[in-house]
Design a protein around this motif. Structure first.
Motif, PDB file in Angstrom:
ATOM      1  N   ASP A 239      -9.406  10.722   3.447  1.00 37.99           N
ATOM      2  CA  ASP A 239      -8.812   9.423   3.747  1.00 37.99           C
ATOM      3  C   ASP A 239      -7.743   9.095   2.705  1.00 37.99           C
ATOM      4  O   ASP A 239      -7.894   8.204   1.871  1.00 37.99           O
ATOM      5  N   ASP A 240      -6.659   9.855   2.758  1.00 41.41           N
ATOM      6  CA  ASP A 240      -5.559   9.732   1.807  1.00 41.41           C
ATOM      7  C   ASP A 240      -4.266   9.567   2.582  1.00 41.41           C
ATOM      8  O   ASP A 240      -3.921  10.409   3.429  1.00 41.41           O
ATOM      9  N   ILE A 241      -3.550   8.494   2.318  1.00 37.61           N
ATOM     10  CA  ILE A 241      -2.346   8.156   3.073  1.00 37.61           C
ATOM     11  C   ILE A 241      -1.353   9.312   3.134  1.00 37.61           C
ATOM     12  O   ILE A 241      -0.764   9.590   4.173  1.00 37.61           O
ATOM     13  N   TYR A 242      -1.161  10.017   2.038  1.00 37.73           N
ATOM     14  CA  TYR A 242      -0.137  11.064   1.989  1.00 37.73           C
ATOM     15  C   TYR A 242      -0.577  12.342   2.682  1.00 37.73           C
ATOM     16  O   TYR A 242       0.238  13.020   3.310  1.00 37.73           O
ATOM     17  N   GLN A 243      -1.856  12.673   2.597  1.00 37.05           N
ATOM     18  CA  GLN A 243      -2.353  13.837   3.322  1.00 37.05           C
ATOM     19  C   GLN A 243      -2.291  13.587   4.832  1.00 37.05           C
ATOM     20  O   GLN A 243      -1.858  14.453   5.596  1.00 37.05           O
ATOM     21  N   ILE A 244      -2.710  12.422   5.262  1.00 39.62           N
ATOM     22  CA  ILE A 244      -2.681  12.067   6.691  1.00 39.62           C
ATOM     23  C   ILE A 244      -1.245  12.102   7.205  1.00 39.62           C
ATOM     24  O   ILE A 244      -0.954  12.694   8.245  1.00 39.62           O
ATOM     25  N   ARG A 245      -0.352  11.491   6.461  1.00 38.96           N
ATOM     26  CA  ARG A 245       1.053  11.420   6.876  1.00 38.96           C
ATOM     27  C   ARG A 245       1.700  12.797   6.886  1.00 38.96           C
ATOM     28  O   ARG A 245       2.462  13.132   7.809  1.00 38.96           O
ATOM     29  N   ALA A 246       1.405  13.626   5.895  1.00 36.56           N
ATOM     30  CA  ALA A 246       2.003  14.963   5.819  1.00 36.56           C
ATOM     31  C   ALA A 246       1.554  15.827   6.994  1.00 36.56           C
ATOM     32  O   ALA A 246       2.379  16.483   7.643  1.00 36.56           O
TER      33      ALA A 246
END
Length: 168
Positions: A51-58
């Motif tokens: 649940d990490d914004i940057y991992q999800i977005r990437a």
């Protein structure tokens, strides 16, 4: 159903957003993967992300940019607590928000969970010819989302409209 249109198999990714799920207990992700395959679509990939914004977005940005992925089904990370990052990660990527998805999801959820549906942040959007559906991480929420909304909207035979003509 519109009889004169053929079924079109879509390439679909299932993304589970969770800090506690793995392949042994990814019930919501498994449900979505099994349901889309049973319907005749192709499971392009099934991924569990923290649940990490940057991992999800990437991850999602790669699928949006791909010429092969037409649909991303996201389960989890939509809750109301500060740690849940799915909505914050993905809504900036949308070219168009599908307001009706969240509205209908909450309306249908009311029968199951009552006023707790107020805290549901289910959302959907279109990005570069890819439709992205974000649902809560419970198996019940994913079952409802797939059975009552998403399944028909990914079927070219469903009328008067569906998402298939809008997808790459």
């Amino acid at each position: 159903m519109t009889k004169n249109k053929p079924f079109k198999s879509l390439n679909i990714v299932v993304l589970t957003v969770s800090d506690s799920r793995d392949e042994s207990n990814n019930t919501a992700g498994d449900l979505l993967a099994d349901a889309l395959v049973a319907e005749g679509h192709q499971l392009s990939e099934k991924v569990i992300a923290t649940d990490d914004i940057y991992q999800i977005r990437a991850l999602t940005s790669v699928w949006i940019a791909s010429t092969d992925v037409q649909v991303v089904l996201v389960t989890g990370g939509t809750g109301f607590n500060d740690k849940n990052a799915t909505i914050k990660a993905l809504t900036p990527l949308f070219d168009k928000t599908v307001e009706g998805f969240g509205e209908l999801f909450r309306q249908l959820s009311f029968d199951d969970i009552g006023t707790s549906t107020l805290q549901s942040r289910a959302v959907a959007g279109l990005a570069n010819g890819t439709v992205i559906f974000c649902m809560p991480g419970s198996i019940g929420a994913c079952q409802l989302g797939w059975d009552k909304i998403i399944q028909t909207q990914l079927d070219a035979r469903h009328g008067p409209c569906n998402f298939v003509p809008h997808l790459k």
